[in-house]
Design a protein around this motif. Structure first.
Motif, PDB file in Angstrom:
ATOM      1  N   GLY A 113     -13.803  -9.404   1.151  1.00 24.87           N
ATOM      2  CA  GLY A 113     -12.583  -9.716   0.193  1.00 24.87           C
ATOM      3  C   GLY A 113     -11.249  -9.018   0.660  1.00 24.87           C
ATOM      4  N   GLU A 114     -10.582  -8.340  -0.478  1.00 22.17           N
ATOM      5  CA  GLU A 114      -9.357  -7.611  -0.127  1.00 22.17           C
ATOM      6  C   GLU A 114      -9.541  -6.117  -0.625  1.00 22.17           C
ATOM      7  OE1 GLU A 114      -6.444  -9.007   0.745  1.00 22.17           O
ATOM      8  OE2 GLU A 114      -7.398 -11.380   0.844  1.00 22.17           O
ATOM      9  N   VAL A 115      -8.746  -5.497   0.315  1.00 18.54           N
ATOM     10  CA  VAL A 115      -8.533  -3.959   0.153  1.00 18.54           C
ATOM     11  C   VAL A 115      -7.210  -3.724  -0.918  1.00 18.54           C
ATOM     12  CG1 VAL A 115      -7.890  -1.671   0.991  1.00 18.54           C
ATOM     13  CG2 VAL A 115      -9.472  -2.977   2.004  1.00 18.54           C
ATOM     14  N   LEU A 116      -7.304  -3.125  -1.893  1.00 24.05           N
ATOM     15  CA  LEU A 116      -6.258  -3.082  -2.968  1.00 24.05           C
ATOM     16  C   LEU A 116      -5.540  -1.689  -2.812  1.00 24.05           C
ATOM     17  CD1 LEU A 116      -7.693  -4.605  -6.329  1.00 24.05           C
ATOM     18  CD2 LEU A 116      -6.391  -5.685  -4.406  1.00 24.05           C
ATOM     19  N   ALA A 117      -6.404  -0.476  -2.690  1.00 19.31           N
ATOM     20  CA  ALA A 117      -6.203   0.830  -2.628  1.00 19.31           C
ATOM     21  C   ALA A 117      -6.889   1.745  -1.920  1.00 19.31           C
ATOM     22  CB  ALA A 117      -5.619   1.286  -4.123  1.00 19.31           C
ATOM     23  N   VAL A 118      -6.470   2.616  -1.181  1.00 17.89           N
ATOM     24  CA  VAL A 118      -7.043   3.489  -0.157  1.00 17.89           C
ATOM     25  C   VAL A 118      -6.885   4.881  -0.631  1.00 17.89           C
ATOM     26  CG1 VAL A 118      -7.308   4.240   2.252  1.00 17.89           C
ATOM     27  CG2 VAL A 118      -6.933   1.852   1.484  1.00 17.89           C
ATOM     28  N   GLY A 119      -8.001   5.569  -0.700  1.00 18.02           N
ATOM     29  CA  GLY A 119      -8.073   7.087  -0.973  1.00 18.02           C
ATOM     30  C   GLY A 119      -9.042   7.938  -0.046  1.00 18.02           C
ATOM     31  N   THR A 120      -9.021   9.019  -0.126  1.00 15.47           N
ATOM     32  CA  THR A 120      -9.632   9.647   0.916  1.00 15.47           C
ATOM     33  C   THR A 120     -11.269   9.877   0.519  1.00 15.47           C
ATOM     34  OG1 THR A 120      -9.088  11.932  -0.184  1.00 15.47           O
ATOM     35  CG2 THR A 120      -7.940  11.399   1.677  1.00 15.47           C
ATOM     36  N   SER A 121     -11.694   9.591  -0.532  1.00 14.73           N
ATOM     37  CA  SER A 121     -13.007   9.596  -1.147  1.00 14.73           C
ATOM     38  C   SER A 121     -13.515   8.288  -1.412  1.00 14.73           C
ATOM     39  CB  SER A 121     -13.173  10.623  -2.151  1.00 14.73           C
ATOM     40  OG  SER A 121     -12.479  10.048  -3.345  1.00 14.73           O
ATOM     41  N   ALA A 122     -12.666   7.343  -1.599  1.00 14.55           N
ATOM     42  CA  ALA A 122     -13.101   5.975  -2.153  1.00 14.55           C
ATOM     43  C   ALA A 122     -12.040   4.889  -1.696  1.00 14.55           C
ATOM     44  CB  ALA A 122     -13.550   5.933  -3.310  1.00 14.55           C
ATOM     45  N   ILE A 123     -12.378   3.778  -1.830  1.00  9.93           N
ATOM     46  CA  ILE A 123     -11.409   2.516  -1.444  1.00  9.93           C
ATOM     47  C   ILE A 123     -11.766   1.527  -2.723  1.00  9.93           C
ATOM     48  CG2 ILE A 123     -10.844   0.460  -0.017  1.00  9.93           C
ATOM     49  CD1 ILE A 123     -11.793   2.410   2.202  1.00  9.93           C
ATOM     50  N   LEU A 124     -10.534   0.896  -3.288  1.00  9.23           N
ATOM     51  CA  LEU A 124     -10.568  -0.235  -4.252  1.00  9.23           C
ATOM     52  C   LEU A 124     -10.679  -1.170  -3.902  1.00  9.23           C
ATOM     53  CD1 LEU A 124     -10.853  -0.625  -7.354  1.00  9.23           C
ATOM     54  CD2 LEU A 124      -8.274  -0.532  -7.467  1.00  9.23           C
ATOM     55  N   ILE A 125     -11.633  -2.210  -3.912  1.00  6.30           N
ATOM     56  CA  ILE A 125     -11.538  -3.618  -3.157  1.00  6.30           C
ATOM     57  C   ILE A 125     -11.718  -4.693  -4.189  1.00  6.30           C
ATOM     58  CG2 ILE A 125     -12.644  -2.603  -1.200  1.00  6.30           C
ATOM     59  CD1 ILE A 125     -15.177  -3.624  -1.896  1.00  6.30           C
ATOM     60  N   THR A 126     -11.432  -5.852  -3.818  1.00  7.94           N
ATOM     61  CA  THR A 126     -11.789  -7.044  -4.601  1.00  7.94           C
ATOM     62  C   THR A 126     -12.818  -7.850  -3.667  1.00  7.94           C
ATOM     63  OG1 THR A 126      -9.811  -7.098  -6.135  1.00  7.94           O
ATOM     64  CG2 THR A 126     -10.856  -9.072  -5.474  1.00  7.94           C
ATOM     65  N   ASP A 127     -13.900  -8.407  -4.516  1.00 11.99           N
ATOM     66  CA  ASP A 127     -14.544  -9.166  -3.622  1.00 11.99           C
ATOM     67  C   ASP A 127     -15.169 -10.491  -4.756  1.00 11.99           C
ATOM     68  OD1 ASP A 127     -15.874 -10.512  -1.576  1.00 11.99           O
ATOM     69  OD2 ASP A 127     -17.203  -8.478  -1.129  1.00 11.99           O
ATOM     70  N   CYS A 128     -15.738 -11.540  -3.997  1.00  9.76           N
ATOM     71  CA  CYS A 128     -16.043 -12.681  -5.071  1.00  9.76           C
ATOM     72  C   CYS A 128     -17.147 -13.266  -4.376  1.00  9.76           C
ATOM     73  CB  CYS A 128     -15.266 -13.825  -4.709  1.00  9.76           C
ATOM     74  SG  CYS A 128     -13.352 -13.444  -5.264  1.00  9.76           S
ATOM     75  N   ASP A 129     -18.127 -13.560  -5.141  1.00  8.28           N
ATOM     76  CA  ASP A 129     -19.550 -14.044  -5.056  1.00  8.28           C
ATOM     77  C   ASP A 129     -19.339 -15.675  -4.384  1.00  8.28           C
ATOM     78  OD1 ASP A 129     -19.177 -15.783  -7.146  1.00  8.28           O
ATOM     79  OD2 ASP A 129     -20.823 -14.413  -8.254  1.00  8.28           O
ATOM     80  N   ASP A 130     -20.708 -16.411  -4.327  1.00  8.70           N
ATOM     81  CA  ASP A 130     -20.681 -17.570  -3.796  1.00  8.70           C
ATOM     82  C   ASP A 130     -19.930 -18.434  -4.736  1.00  8.70           C
ATOM     83  OD1 ASP A 130     -21.606 -16.705  -1.367  1.00  8.70           O
ATOM     84  OD2 ASP A 130     -23.424 -17.159  -1.897  1.00  8.70           O
ATOM     85  N   ARG A 131     -20.128 -18.298  -5.823  1.00  9.82           N
ATOM     86  CA  ARG A 131     -19.374 -19.071  -7.088  1.00  9.82           C
ATOM     87  C   ARG A 131     -18.214 -18.573  -7.594  1.00  9.82           C
ATOM     88  NH1 ARG A 131     -23.107 -22.597  -9.460  1.00  9.82           N
ATOM     89  NH2 ARG A 131     -22.125 -22.437 -11.345  1.00  9.82           N
ATOM     90  N   LEU A 132     -17.299 -18.015  -6.894  1.00  4.96           N
ATOM     91  CA  LEU A 132     -16.012 -17.466  -6.839  1.00  4.96           C
ATOM     92  C   LEU A 132     -15.771 -16.703  -8.149  1.00  4.96           C
ATOM     93  CD1 LEU A 132     -13.483 -17.875  -5.105  1.00  4.96           C
ATOM     94  CD2 LEU A 132     -12.713 -19.756  -6.555  1.00  4.96           C
ATOM     95  N   ARG A 133     -16.705 -15.910  -8.499  1.00  4.20           N
ATOM     96  CA  ARG A 133     -16.546 -14.757  -9.849  1.00  4.20           C
ATOM     97  C   ARG A 133     -16.263 -13.554  -8.867  1.00  4.20           C
ATOM     98  NH1 ARG A 133     -22.308 -16.831 -12.163  1.00  4.20           N
ATOM     99  NH2 ARG A 133     -22.919 -16.194 -10.004  1.00  4.20           N
ATOM    100  N   CYS A 134     -15.048 -13.184  -9.161  1.00  2.00           N
ATOM    101  CA  CYS A 134     -14.534 -12.020  -8.603  1.00  2.00           C
ATOM    102  C   CYS A 134     -14.352 -10.641  -9.391  1.00  2.00           C
ATOM    103  CB  CYS A 134     -13.064 -12.364  -8.008  1.00  2.00           C
ATOM    104  SG  CYS A 134     -12.936 -13.793  -7.003  1.00  2.00           S
ATOM    105  N   SER A 135     -14.518  -9.599  -8.667  1.00  2.00           N
ATOM    106  CA  SER A 135     -14.862  -8.342  -9.350  1.00  2.00           C
ATOM    107  C   SER A 135     -13.712  -7.408  -8.469  1.00  2.00           C
ATOM    108  CB  SER A 135     -16.124  -8.005  -9.629  1.00  2.00           C
ATOM    109  OG  SER A 135     -16.897  -8.886 -10.639  1.00  2.00           O
ATOM    110  N   ARG A 136     -13.560  -6.430  -9.204  1.00  2.00           N
ATOM    111  CA  ARG A 136     -13.009  -4.954  -8.526  1.00  2.00           C
ATOM    112  C   ARG A 136     -14.220  -4.214  -8.296  1.00  2.00           C
ATOM    113  NH1 ARG A 136      -6.708  -4.152 -11.014  1.00  2.00           N
ATOM    114  NH2 ARG A 136      -5.941  -6.027  -9.408  1.00  2.00           N
ATOM    115  N   TYR A 137     -14.190  -3.370  -7.005  1.00  2.00           N
ATOM    116  CA  TYR A 137     -15.175  -2.277  -6.927  1.00  2.00           C
ATOM    117  C   TYR A 137     -14.618  -1.184  -6.150  1.00  2.00           C
ATOM    118  CZ  TYR A 137     -18.238  -6.637  -7.127  1.00  2.00           C
ATOM    119  OH  TYR A 137     -19.086  -7.547  -7.231  1.00  2.00           O
ATOM    120  N   LEU A 138     -15.404  -0.101  -6.480  1.00  2.00           N
ATOM    121  CA  LEU A 138     -14.837   1.175  -6.161  1.00  2.00           C
ATOM    122  C   LEU A 138     -16.107   1.551  -4.984  1.00  2.00           C
ATOM    123  CD1 LEU A 138     -12.687   3.247  -6.380  1.00  2.00           C
ATOM    124  CD2 LEU A 138     -14.220   4.514  -7.726  1.00  2.00           C
ATOM    125  N   LEU A 139     -15.625   1.561  -3.735  1.00  2.00           N
ATOM    126  CA  LEU A 139     -16.332   1.790  -2.437  1.00  2.00           C
ATOM    127  C   LEU A 139     -16.438   3.134  -1.965  1.00  2.00           C
ATOM    128  CD1 LEU A 139     -18.142   0.517  -0.353  1.00  2.00           C
ATOM    129  CD2 LEU A 139     -15.698   0.252   1.124  1.00  2.00           C
TER     130      LEU A 139
END
Length: 253
Positions: A113-139
């Protein structure tokens, strides 16, 4: 760029740059650092250096003199504007198949997906499933575990910076008019804590910086501002600074 020294280069002519050691006079850059297109901080004692051979950019890991280091240089070409530092001595780049982190041991994919914000401990990303349902995740950068923090628009184009402890993020949302809005997120809940209007759409992520105490300092309409998430207040320090475009924080030596 490294403990005890910084590298400064002229935007118009990189060869006019110089290196400054603490307490000493500036000195000319070594030959290996005088001509590259771009230089980023790398792991301790290393730099990421981009040079061009014809029209193809190549990025490699070097020592502090610009000499190639004994490491996997990763991808040999990519758009120069698709790169950002990862806060740990690596680079994050956008390429076919998503976003990758580039380390001395080679590239590793972070997300499709997309990287929205980068930190030293985690990264905020957006990703979508096969049905184009999109969510934000903390990696989590150490474990690779993703934690969903809420839904996301299909075209999630916000970008920003995460606090050092991974608790907050500031994202800049652009409007068609050219103006922007800063949104402060609580990454434990995904809630927007504060919205700050930026009428001139000034700056990019280099104009936003989280301090070690989780306060945010940034540039708003050409002036410095300070945001404290503990009380939600936005203040403008009276420092009489003009023409600021970029902020940086030097790690303690």
């Amino acid at each position: 760029m490294d403990r005890g020294q910084i590298i400064v280069r002229d935007w118009g002519d990189a060869a006019d740059g110089f290196r400054v050691y603490d307490g000493k006079r500036p000195e000319a850059l070594p030959e290996g650092l005088a001509t590259p297109e771009t230089i980023w901080p790398g792991p301790p004692g290393r730099l990421w250096v981009t040079t061009y051979r014809g029209e193809v950019p190549t990025t490699r890991l070097t020592d502090l003199e610009g000499r190639p280091a004994d490491a996997d240089r990763g991808p040999s070409s990519y758009p120069a504007d698709a790169v950002q530092t990862d806060g740990r001595g690596g680079l994050i780049l956008s390429s076919s198949g998503g976003y990758y982190v580039m380390t001395p041991n080679g590239p590793r994919r972070l997300t499709r997906g997309e990287v929205l914000a980068v930190g030293t401990s985690a990264i905020l990303i957006t990703d979508c499933d096969d049905r184009l349902r999109c969510s934000r995740y903390l990696l989590d950068r150490d474990t690779g575990v993703r934690r969903r923090i809420g839904p996301a628009p299909v075209n999630d184009n916000e970008s920003g910076v995460m606090s050092r402890d991974g608790r907050y993020a500031v994202l800049r949302n652009w409007a068609r008019s050219g103006s922007a809005e800063l949104r402060i997120l609580d990454l434990r809940t995904g809630d927007v804590l504060t919205r700050i209007a930026d009428s001139r759409g000034y700056g990019d992520v280099s104009s936003l910086l989280w301090l070690p105490d989780d306060r945010l300092v940034g540039i708003l309409d050409g002036s410095l501002f300070l945001y404290d998430p503990t009380d939600g207040k936005v203040t403008k320090p009276d420092l009489h600074l003009e023409g600021i475009q970029q902020l940086g924080l030097r790690a303690p030596t």
